[in-house]
Scaffold this active site. Structure first.
Site, PDB file in Angstrom:
ATOM      1  N   GLY A 376       0.825  -1.198   0.000  1.00  0.00           N
ATOM      2  CA  GLY A 376       0.000   0.000   0.000  1.00  0.00           C
ATOM      3  C   GLY A 376       0.859   1.248   0.000  1.00  0.00           C
ATOM      4  O   GLY A 376       2.079   1.187   0.185  1.00  0.00           O
ATOM      5  N   PRO A 377       0.254   2.392  -0.231  1.00  0.00           N
ATOM      6  CA  PRO A 377       1.001   3.651  -0.275  1.00  0.00           C
ATOM      7  C   PRO A 377       1.579   4.008   1.096  1.00  0.00           C
ATOM      8  O   PRO A 377       1.161   3.454   2.120  1.00  0.00           O
ATOM      9  CB  PRO A 377      -0.056   4.676  -0.720  1.00  0.00           C
ATOM     10  CG  PRO A 377      -1.361   4.054  -0.371  1.00  0.00           C
ATOM     11  CD  PRO A 377      -1.189   2.580  -0.479  1.00  0.00           C
ATOM     12  N   PRO A 378       2.536   4.921   1.140  1.00  0.00           N
ATOM     13  CA  PRO A 378       3.124   5.318   2.420  1.00  0.00           C
ATOM     14  C   PRO A 378       2.091   5.981   3.331  1.00  0.00           C
ATOM     15  O   PRO A 378       1.180   6.670   2.865  1.00  0.00           O
ATOM     16  CB  PRO A 378       4.211   6.332   2.019  1.00  0.00           C
ATOM     17  CG  PRO A 378       4.465   6.085   0.573  1.00  0.00           C
ATOM     18  CD  PRO A 378       3.184   5.588  -0.001  1.00  0.00           C
ATOM     19  N   GLY A 379       2.252   5.754   4.627  1.00  0.00           N
ATOM     20  CA  GLY A 379       1.415   6.447   5.609  1.00  0.00           C
ATOM     21  C   GLY A 379       0.101   5.791   5.927  1.00  0.00           C
ATOM     22  O   GLY A 379      -0.727   6.382   6.624  1.00  0.00           O
ATOM     23  N   VAL A 380      -0.130   4.544   5.440  1.00  0.00           N
ATOM     24  CA  VAL A 380      -1.411   3.895   5.734  1.00  0.00           C
ATOM     25  C   VAL A 380      -1.322   2.986   6.959  1.00  0.00           C
ATOM     26  O   VAL A 380      -2.298   2.340   7.334  1.00  0.00           O
ATOM     27  CB  VAL A 380      -1.944   3.094   4.523  1.00  0.00           C
ATOM     28  CG1 VAL A 380      -2.268   4.025   3.376  1.00  0.00           C
ATOM     29  CG2 VAL A 380      -0.944   2.032   4.089  1.00  0.00           C
ATOM     30  N   GLY A 381      -0.121   2.908   7.581  1.00  0.00           N
ATOM     31  CA  GLY A 381      -0.004   2.162   8.838  1.00  0.00           C
ATOM     32  C   GLY A 381       0.450   0.726   8.683  1.00  0.00           C
ATOM     33  O   GLY A 381       0.095  -0.111   9.501  1.00  0.00           O
ATOM     34  N   LYS A 382       1.261   0.436   7.665  1.00  0.00           N
ATOM     35  CA  LYS A 382       1.700  -0.946   7.454  1.00  0.00           C
ATOM     36  C   LYS A 382       2.644  -1.401   8.576  1.00  0.00           C
ATOM     37  O   LYS A 382       2.483  -2.486   9.134  1.00  0.00           O
ATOM     38  CB  LYS A 382       2.402  -1.063   6.090  1.00  0.00           C
ATOM     39  CG  LYS A 382       1.512  -0.743   4.903  1.00  0.00           C
ATOM     40  CD  LYS A 382       2.196  -1.005   3.585  1.00  0.00           C
ATOM     41  CE  LYS A 382       3.402  -0.106   3.361  1.00  0.00           C
ATOM     42  NZ  LYS A 382       3.065   1.316   3.225  1.00  0.00           N
ATOM     43  N   SER A 699      -3.849   2.415 -18.714  1.00  0.00           N
ATOM     44  CA  SER A 699      -5.177   2.733 -18.181  1.00  0.00           C
ATOM     45  C   SER A 699      -5.701   4.095 -18.616  1.00  0.00           C
ATOM     46  O   SER A 699      -6.873   4.403 -18.397  1.00  0.00           O
ATOM     47  CB  SER A 699      -5.171   2.658 -16.653  1.00  0.00           C
ATOM     48  OG  SER A 699      -4.271   3.595 -16.117  1.00  0.00           O
ATOM     49  N   LYS A 742      -8.082   4.606  -7.416  1.00  0.00           N
ATOM     50  CA  LYS A 742      -8.587   5.546  -8.424  1.00  0.00           C
ATOM     51  C   LYS A 742      -9.950   6.106  -8.021  1.00  0.00           C
ATOM     52  O   LYS A 742     -10.235   7.300  -8.195  1.00  0.00           O
ATOM     53  CB  LYS A 742      -8.658   4.853  -9.789  1.00  0.00           C
ATOM     54  CG  LYS A 742      -7.278   4.525 -10.356  1.00  0.00           C
ATOM     55  CD  LYS A 742      -7.380   3.721 -11.646  1.00  0.00           C
ATOM     56  CE  LYS A 742      -5.987   3.414 -12.199  1.00  0.00           C
ATOM     57  NZ  LYS A 742      -6.049   2.598 -13.427  1.00  0.00           N
TER      58      LYS A 742
END
Length: 823
Positions: A376-382, A699, A742
């Site tokens: 996932g993208p940075p900052g989502v709490g992984k 896309s 998206k």
């Protein structure tokens, strides 16, 4: 006054007996008082003089006949003694030499002449004087066998004292051997014995030579006994010391021999300690055999050799690893779910997967540790999610970062033949954890590098394969280690850079960006309380309303994660902390209306919509590592020869999509009512803004085609419709990835309608229910359906009526121009 030395330090080379007899000793002599010494006749002694009266007495003596009476004090502490403080009998002496010292004292060399008794004592003048009576010794002494034996005993006693360690000058022994006068022999012997003042004065006062010699012999016998005892004690002590020295020497020899043989005591103690540890260690036979082998090697090696240090280090590592140490899992599912909900809002897929693992673990203890990959993208709490999982399971947590790791040895360890060899990061992490079943998080696996030193991701294949990691082989250890109980969690921003075989071993769990509602809840439940605590504020001092949080999310931080949201909240907290520190009282309320006071004016975002229909401008959506973003595709035509220009840092795939869109438009020009001459007489330019950012992927195909058709037909594109999908030459719309990101990007930008490929309909399951209700989703299979929904007017051959209208419009414009020219 004191004597310089206890025994004469100069040979007796003063006045002869005849010279002494010729000396006329006056009845009255100056007196020199001695503190701690008794001077005997014929004795030469150095004396130090410090008292003023004593100095005056010496000056007077030197100015007259150089004679002075030496008397000893009874108490050496008295500074100005009276008659009763000194002994009655002293020695008349001759001052042979005198020397003035720099410190004001005087050093004299005096020779004793005869015994004298004081008759009167005058201490009123500048110096002490005494009237004396000379004590004459009898001249004719009857010599008999007893006296001869006594003399011989005294001489022998002196020689024996010398042999027992008594310090007597050889000249004294020579003089004593030649003396026949018992009185002089007694005085000479007494002056060389370490007598107390009282004993020495007693000998001085004995006038009879024979009696004096007998008394001296008694003192000499006592001195010999003391010397013999001293010698005996010294010999015993020396013997004991020699024994200790011998033992010490032997021990040192033994140590040297043991050192050469590699059998040093310290090393032996270490080997015993290793053997004790090995008895208690629960390991496989293979590991036990290797440890025994290394311990035996250590016992046969030199303690100071380099190889010894290598084996010691290896054994320390082996015994510090958690071969059989495990933590007990928390199998209370409700408690685990509560902990996960406390630490993170949303992320239902992840939480569900952890609860499933615990459920199976509760039923069977033989389950292997899962290998999850959070993408996932940075900052989502992984990363923080890994800590939360460890807390929910009741396990230790270990984290290593693999970003930028190039060397395979970082994973598998170095062989022990290399200098400074160490185990790899996996074994090091387990040692830190102290258990063989921690939650082991490997961050940034998509950023592992590969070069001439090897491919670390290939080395991780064994670690992350549940079928192989029960016998993970680290090069440093040289024996297998069981990793099957470890719960591995990896994190990545992108899946594409991860090696396919590596990716295949992991269970991919995608963590897309958060919706506005999720961000709001995360901020209210986690971020605001955390920042208030970190800035030493109290909840009663600050109130950040829900409206303020929504304003921050929509106007200041459009991102997939919540890092920037947390930074903005921290900014507010700092400003409030300053107000309180400056003395402001009362609660500070932050609302959507006054948010600009804390964060400044709202920021302008690159995906801001123009909110009006335009010709040749279509709204697309793109997937990035940081979440989804709005993408504008601009197309225009100009007079030319049918060339196609593409700008905006487009990749090869996107350029091919533009070519496909042009080919499709030319192939269906008649169907869409486009004059085919337009492709021959015009050049087309397609541009995607933010040219500094590279863009690629298929896309954007339908978006480019829509902008292209719009500019060819002069029909505007609806501003509130976003689209994504790949286009084929036949006009088919193919599915794409990153649908959730998206959709979230479109929702953040305020778009209410979105066109998606039909095969992507299944991906709406991941979209939150609230967004599905807010937005309208149109699923298409053909590009014509896209044109029908996105363009402001329908496509098709234009009617004659429309053509006539357009012609009149053009004619009208021309007539106005003509009229203007006429005017």
């Amino acid at each position: 006054m004191s004597q310089f030395d206890g025994s004469p330090d100069e040979p007796i080379n003063g006045l002869t007996e005849e010279q002494q007899q010729k000396l006329q000793i006056p009845e009255k002599l100056p007196v020199l008082l001695l503190r701690d010494v008794v001077i005997f006749p014929y004795m030469i002694a150095p004396l130090y003089v410090g008292r003023e009266k004593s100095k005056a007495a010496i000056d007077y003596s030197l100015s007259t006949n150089r004679m002075i009476l030496l008397l000893t004090q009874k108490d050496m502490e008295i500074e100005e003694p009276k008659r009763e403080d000194v002994y009655e009998v002293g020695t008349v002496s001759l001052i042979m030499r005198m020397l003035k010292l720099p410190d004001g004292r005087i050093r004299i060399l005096a020779q004793g002449l005869v015994r004298a008794k004081i008759e009167s004592f005058e201490d009123e003048g500048p110096f002490i004087q005494a009237k004396i009576t000379i004590l004459q010794e009898p001249e004719n002494i009857e010599k008999n066998i007893e006296l001869e034996a006594l003399i011989r005993n005294v001489r022998a006693g002196l020689e024996k004292a010398t042999s027992l360690g008594k310090s007597i000058q050889p000249e004294i022994l020579v003089i004593a051997a030649n003396l026949e006068d018992p009185g002089r022999l007694a005085d000479l012997t007494a002056s060389n014995l370490e007598l107390k003042v009282k004993e020495a004065q007693e000998v001085l006062e004995i006038v009879d030579p024979v009696k004096r010699l007998r008394r001296v012999y008694e003192l000499l016998v006592r001195e010999l006994e003391l010397l013999e005892m001293q010698s005996k004690i010294s010999n015993e002590a020396r013997g004991e010391l020699d024994k200790l020295q011998r033992q010490y020497f032997l021990r040192q020899q033994m140590k040297a021999i043991q050192k050469e043989l590699g059998e040093g005591s310290e090393l032996q103690e270490e080997i015993k300690a290793y053997q004790e540890k090995l008895k208690k260690l629960k390991v496989s036979d293979e590991v036990r055999e290797e440890l025994e082998k290394q311990i035996n090697r250590l016992s046969q090696m030199h303690p100071e050799s380099a190889e010894t240090a290598v084996i010691r280090n290896y054994l320390d590592w082996m015994f510090s690893l958690p071969w059989d140490k495990s933590t007990k899992d928390n199998l209370d599912l409700k408690k685990a779910k509560k902990i996960l909900d406390e630490d993170h809002y949303g992320l239902e897929k992840v939480k569900e997967r952890i609860i499933e693992y615990l459920s199976v673990r509760k039923l069977s203890k033989k389950i292997k540790g899962p290998i999850l990959c959070f993408v996932g993208p940075p900052g989502v709490g992984k990363t923080s999610l890994g800590r939360s999982i460890a807390r929910a399971l009741g396990r230790k947590f270990v984290r290593i970062s693999l970003g930028g790791v190039h060397d395979e040895a970082e994973i598998r360890g170095h062989r022990r033949t290399y200098v400074g060899a160490m185990p790899g990061k996996i074994i090091q992490g387990l040692r830190r954890a102290g258990s063989n079943n921690p939650v082991f998080m490997m961050d940034e696996v998509d950023k592992i590098g590969a070069d001439f030193r090897g491919d670390p991701s290939s080395a991780l294949l064994e670690v992350l394969d549940p079928e192989q990691n029960n016998s993970f082989f680290d090069h440093y250890l040289g024996v297998p280690f069981d990793l099957s109980k470890v719960m591995f969690i990896t994190t990545a921003n992108l899946l594409d850079p991860i090696q396919p075989a590596f990716r295949d071993r992991m269970e991919i769990i995608e963590i897309p960006g958060y919706t506005e509602e999720e961000k709001l809840q995360i901020a209210l439940k986690h971020l605001i309380p955390k920042q208030i605590a970190e800035h030493s504020l109290k909840p009663e001092w600050i109130d950040i309303t829900e409206g303020a949080v929504r304003a921050i999310i929509s106007q200041y931080t459009r991102e997939a994660g919540v890092r920037n949201l947390e930074r903005e909240i921290a900014t507010i907290c700092r400003k409030v902390a300053r107000q309180i520190a400056e003395g402001k009282r009362g609660k500070v309320k932050v609302t959507a209306q006054n948010i600009e006071k804390f964060l400044g004016p709202p920021r302008i975002f690159r995906d801001q919509l123009t909110k009006k229909d335009q010709v040749g401008v279509a709204t697309g959506v793109a997937w990035t590592a940081a979440g989804g973003e709005i993408l504008f595709v601009e197309a225009t035509k100009m007079q030319g020869k049918g060339n196609l220009m593409l700008t905006g840092s487009l990749g090869e795939v996107m350029k091919e999509s533009a070519q496909a869109a042009l080919s499709y438009a030319r192939a269906h020009a008649k169907e869409f009512g486009i004059d085919s001459k337009i492709f021959m007489e015009n050049d087309f330019h397609i541009h995607i803004p933010e040219g500094a950012i590279p863009k690629d992927g298929p896309s954007a195909g339908v978006t480019i085609a829509t902008a292209f058709i719009s500019v060819c037909t002069n029909i505007p594109v609806r501003w509130n419709v976003a689209m994504t999908g790949e286009i084929t030459l036949r006009g088919n719309v193919l599915p794409v990835g990153g649908i959730k990101e998206k959709v979230l990007a479109a929702q953040r930008a305020g778009i209410k309608k979105m066109i998606l490929p039909m095969p992507n309909k299944k991906d709406l399951v991941d979209i939150p229910q609230k967004i599905r209700q807010e937005m309208e989703f149109i699923f298409v299979e053909d590009i014509k359906e896209v044109f029908r929904e996105a363009l402001a007017a329908p496509l098709g051959p234009r009617s004659e009526k429309a053509k006539t209208k357009e012609t009149k419009k053009v004619a009208g414009k021309g007539s106005k121009k003509k009229q203007t020219k006429k005017k």
